[in-house]
Design a protein around this motif. Structure first.
Motif, PDB file in Angstrom:
ATOM      1  N   GLY A 148       0.796  -1.218   0.000  1.00 58.73           N
ATOM      2  CA  GLY A 148       0.000   0.000   0.000  1.00 58.73           C
ATOM      3  C   GLY A 148       0.823   1.258   0.000  1.00 58.73           C
ATOM      4  O   GLY A 148       0.441   2.268   0.612  1.00 58.73           O
ATOM      5  N   GLN A 149       1.950   1.230  -0.690  1.00 63.65           N
ATOM      6  CA  GLN A 149       2.813   2.407  -0.783  1.00 63.65           C
ATOM      7  C   GLN A 149       3.188   2.654  -2.243  1.00 63.65           C
ATOM      8  O   GLN A 149       4.345   2.695  -2.609  1.00 63.65           O
ATOM      9  CB  GLN A 149       4.065   2.195   0.074  1.00 63.65           C
ATOM     10  CG  GLN A 149       3.765   2.145   1.573  1.00 63.65           C
ATOM     11  CD  GLN A 149       4.919   1.609   2.382  1.00 63.65           C
ATOM     12  OE1 GLN A 149       5.222   0.407   2.332  1.00 63.65           O
ATOM     13  NE2 GLN A 149       5.576   2.470   3.121  1.00 63.65           N
ATOM     14  N   GLY A 150       2.140   2.779  -3.053  1.00 66.47           N
ATOM     15  CA  GLY A 150       2.313   2.995  -4.475  1.00 66.47           C
ATOM     16  C   GLY A 150       2.040   4.434  -4.870  1.00 66.47           C
ATOM     17  O   GLY A 150       1.893   5.326  -4.018  1.00 66.47           O
ATOM     18  N   PRO A 151       1.951   4.705  -6.169  1.00 64.11           N
ATOM     19  CA  PRO A 151       1.691   6.064  -6.646  1.00 64.11           C
ATOM     20  C   PRO A 151       0.409   6.677  -6.098  1.00 64.11           C
ATOM     21  O   PRO A 151       0.383   7.869  -5.759  1.00 64.11           O
ATOM     22  CB  PRO A 151       1.619   5.885  -8.164  1.00 64.11           C
ATOM     23  CG  PRO A 151       2.472   4.699  -8.445  1.00 64.11           C
ATOM     24  CD  PRO A 151       2.238   3.775  -7.282  1.00 64.11           C
ATOM     25  N   VAL A 152      -0.646   5.886  -5.997  1.00 60.80           N
ATOM     26  CA  VAL A 152      -1.926   6.404  -5.501  1.00 60.80           C
ATOM     27  C   VAL A 152      -1.782   6.900  -4.064  1.00 60.80           C
ATOM     28  O   VAL A 152      -2.267   7.982  -3.703  1.00 60.80           O
ATOM     29  CB  VAL A 152      -3.022   5.325  -5.593  1.00 60.80           C
ATOM     30  CG1 VAL A 152      -4.299   5.800  -4.894  1.00 60.80           C
ATOM     31  CG2 VAL A 152      -3.331   4.997  -7.055  1.00 60.80           C
ATOM     32  N   GLN A 153      -1.096   6.105  -3.235  1.00 59.78           N
ATOM     33  CA  GLN A 153      -0.934   6.477  -1.827  1.00 59.78           C
ATOM     34  C   GLN A 153      -0.001   7.685  -1.675  1.00 59.78           C
ATOM     35  O   GLN A 153      -0.236   8.557  -0.836  1.00 59.78           O
ATOM     36  CB  GLN A 153      -0.408   5.287  -1.028  1.00 59.78           C
ATOM     37  CG  GLN A 153      -1.413   4.160  -0.854  1.00 59.78           C
ATOM     38  CD  GLN A 153      -1.574   3.290  -2.102  1.00 59.78           C
ATOM     39  OE1 GLN A 153      -0.664   3.225  -2.936  1.00 59.78           O
ATOM     40  NE2 GLN A 153      -2.721   2.626  -2.221  1.00 59.78           N
ATOM     41  N   LEU A 154       1.051   7.748  -2.500  1.00 66.07           N
ATOM     42  CA  LEU A 154       1.942   8.902  -2.426  1.00 66.07           C
ATOM     43  C   LEU A 154       1.206  10.164  -2.860  1.00 66.07           C
ATOM     44  O   LEU A 154       1.355  11.230  -2.241  1.00 66.07           O
ATOM     45  CB  LEU A 154       3.181   8.681  -3.289  1.00 66.07           C
ATOM     46  CG  LEU A 154       4.204   9.826  -3.248  1.00 66.07           C
ATOM     47  CD1 LEU A 154       4.725  10.052  -1.832  1.00 66.07           C
ATOM     48  CD2 LEU A 154       5.369   9.553  -4.198  1.00 66.07           C
ATOM     49  N   ASP A 155       0.409  10.063  -3.910  1.00 65.83           N
ATOM     50  CA  ASP A 155      -0.388  11.208  -4.346  1.00 65.83           C
ATOM     51  C   ASP A 155      -1.298  11.697  -3.222  1.00 65.83           C
ATOM     52  O   ASP A 155      -1.424  12.903  -2.984  1.00 65.83           O
ATOM     53  CB  ASP A 155      -1.241  10.843  -5.565  1.00 65.83           C
ATOM     54  CG  ASP A 155      -0.471  10.872  -6.870  1.00 65.83           C
ATOM     55  OD1 ASP A 155       0.583  11.544  -6.929  1.00 65.83           O
ATOM     56  OD2 ASP A 155      -0.927  10.239  -7.835  1.00 65.83           O
ATOM     57  N   ALA A 156      -1.927  10.752  -2.537  1.00 66.61           N
ATOM     58  CA  ALA A 156      -2.844  11.115  -1.456  1.00 66.61           C
ATOM     59  C   ALA A 156      -2.104  11.830  -0.328  1.00 66.61           C
ATOM     60  O   ALA A 156      -2.612  12.807   0.251  1.00 66.61           O
ATOM     61  CB  ALA A 156      -3.550   9.868  -0.926  1.00 66.61           C
ATOM     62  N   LEU A 157      -0.898  11.354  -0.014  1.00 63.96           N
ATOM     63  CA  LEU A 157      -0.103  11.975   1.042  1.00 63.96           C
ATOM     64  C   LEU A 157       0.316  13.386   0.655  1.00 63.96           C
ATOM     65  O   LEU A 157       0.205  14.329   1.458  1.00 63.96           O
ATOM     66  CB  LEU A 157       1.127  11.121   1.338  1.00 63.96           C
ATOM     67  CG  LEU A 157       2.082  11.658   2.410  1.00 63.96           C
ATOM     68  CD1 LEU A 157       1.393  11.729   3.761  1.00 63.96           C
ATOM     69  CD2 LEU A 157       3.338  10.792   2.487  1.00 63.96           C
ATOM     70  N   LEU A 158       0.786  13.549  -0.573  1.00 59.64           N
ATOM     71  CA  LEU A 158       1.203  14.870  -1.041  1.00 59.64           C
ATOM     72  C   LEU A 158       0.026  15.846  -1.042  1.00 59.64           C
ATOM     73  O   LEU A 158       0.162  17.005  -0.627  1.00 59.64           O
ATOM     74  CB  LEU A 158       1.807  14.761  -2.436  1.00 59.64           C
ATOM     75  CG  LEU A 158       3.161  14.042  -2.534  1.00 59.64           C
ATOM     76  CD1 LEU A 158       3.475  13.691  -3.988  1.00 59.64           C
ATOM     77  CD2 LEU A 158       4.278  14.901  -1.951  1.00 59.64           C
ATOM     78  N   ALA A 159      -1.118  15.377  -1.490  1.00 62.82           N
ATOM     79  CA  ALA A 159      -2.304  16.235  -1.538  1.00 62.82           C
ATOM     80  C   ALA A 159      -2.755  16.625  -0.139  1.00 62.82           C
ATOM     81  O   ALA A 159      -3.143  17.772   0.109  1.00 62.82           O
ATOM     82  CB  ALA A 159      -3.430  15.527  -2.290  1.00 62.82           C
ATOM     83  N   ALA A 160      -2.699  15.671   0.789  1.00 55.31           N
ATOM     84  CA  ALA A 160      -3.161  15.936   2.148  1.00 55.31           C
ATOM     85  C   ALA A 160      -2.251  16.915   2.871  1.00 55.31           C
ATOM     86  O   ALA A 160      -2.728  17.752   3.658  1.00 55.31           O
ATOM     87  CB  ALA A 160      -3.256  14.618   2.932  1.00 55.31           C
TER      88      ALA A 160
END
Length: 343
Positions: free
Chosen positions: A146-158
């Motif tokens: 669960g540490q892929g592009p989708v999760q990184l995008d979510a972290l950066l956005a948050a």
């Protein structure tokens, strides 16, 4: 075109004056200049405590780029920031909740706190930037944990929110990022004040792992293409970089030609670009962003603490069409804050 040449000549004179007087050369660049038309200075591994006590101090120098090394901790599923420890943090980020807390407190925090520090610092310095945030994913993504592009995008956005200049912001109504870049759809530096451009590169461990067949650049480009096809490109927060210098169009290394138009950012060794017979004007002509690393090591190497030699190197790499001249120049903050015309 004549007006642009006149402006370039005038800013060149201003840059020379700045060098001779010791004043920051960034004042020589018209803030209406597109970010694709300027060269700024980057700070290599700005997170290291031996370089800056706190990450905010790195930002105080007004760099054009800072670099963080990121590890996806597959056991805790956290994003670690460290040069060599995949299971722990070793950095100058703090768990600040206000700008006043950026220069105090316990360090060695996860990526989300580093991002908070950047956002809080920009909140206090809205005229700064743009800052290119270079993330080296040391071992690449770890989608199985669960540490892929989708999760990184979510972290950066948050954590960074509207501070991020996203791929969708560049693309606009163009079919791809490549089409937008070639049309020079990049905003001006003034329009990007207070903004962060996130760059992703494959990590040294990832590149040296013979069993890793899906590197950061390809995986994130696949993410961009998929989001664009679904009409949700606004979810993407980063630009994948084509890593390492190569003659011609280095995107030809990607067997899947459909991924190539999603790369408009390039990153490699300054010495290779300058002395390797590479036509770097191609990047400038197409308005691609080009990061040249280890600027201090281009022969002859810049002596430690030599401000004039460092400024001359920035001018040299700007003439060689770099967007960012990245180096270990933390001890020379007047150089780190420079911005000069590109090309």
């Amino acid at each position: 075109m004549r007006g642009f040449r006149t402006l370039t000549a005038l800013t060149s004179v201003a840059v020379l004056t700045a060098v001779l007087t010791g004043q920051p050369a960034s004042a020589a660049v018209d803030p209406q200049t597109r970010v694709s038309g300027t060269t700024a200075v980057g700070t290599h591994n700005a997170y290291e405590k031996s370089t800056y006590t706190y990450l905010a101090q790195a930002l105080d120098a007004r760099p054009g780029l800072i670099e963080l090394d990121v590890w996806p901790d597959v056991f805790t599923r956290q994003w670690r920031v460290s040069h060599s420890n995949p299971l722990g943090n070793d950095n100058n980020c703090v768990a600040a909740t206000s700008a006043a807390q950026l220069y105090t407190g316990t360090r060695n925090k996860n990526l989300e706190h580093c991002l908070d520090d950047i956002r809080l610092w920009l909140d206090a310095h809205p005229d700064a930037g743009p800052i290119q945030l270079k993330l080296e994913l040391k071992t690449g993504f770890s989608s199985r944990t669960g540490q892929g592009p989708v999760q990184l995008d979510a972290l950066l956005a948050a954590r960074l929110g509207t501070r991020v200049f996203r791929p969708a912001d560049l693309k606009g109504g163009y079919p791809t990022l490549d089409a937008a870049a070639r049309a020079n759809a990049w905003p001006s530096r003034q329009q990007l004040a207070g903004k962060v451009i996130v760059e992703l590169i494959p990590g040294t461990v990832e590149e040296g792992n013979p069993t890793d067949t899906l590197w950061t650049d390809v995986e994130y480009a696949q993410n961009l293409r998929a989001l664009a096809a679904a009409g949700t490109l606004e979810r993407a927060q980063a630009f994948p970089a084509v890593h390492r210098a190569q003659a011609g169009d280095p995107r030809t290394r990607y067997a899947d030609a459909g991924l190539r138009p999603w790369f408009v950012l390039f990153d490699g060794d300054a010495g290779a670009y300058v002395t390797g017979g590479i036509d770097t004007s191609w990047y400038d002509a197409n308005h691609y962003l080009l990061v040249m690393t280890d600027a201090q090591n281009v022969a002859p190497a810049v002596p430690a603490g030599d401000v004039e030699a460092a400024r001359a190197r920035v001018a040299q790499l700007a003439a060689a069409h770099a967007s960012i001249a990245s180096a270990d120049w933390a001890a020379m903050p007047t150089v780190v804050g420079e911005v000069v015309p590109r090309g």
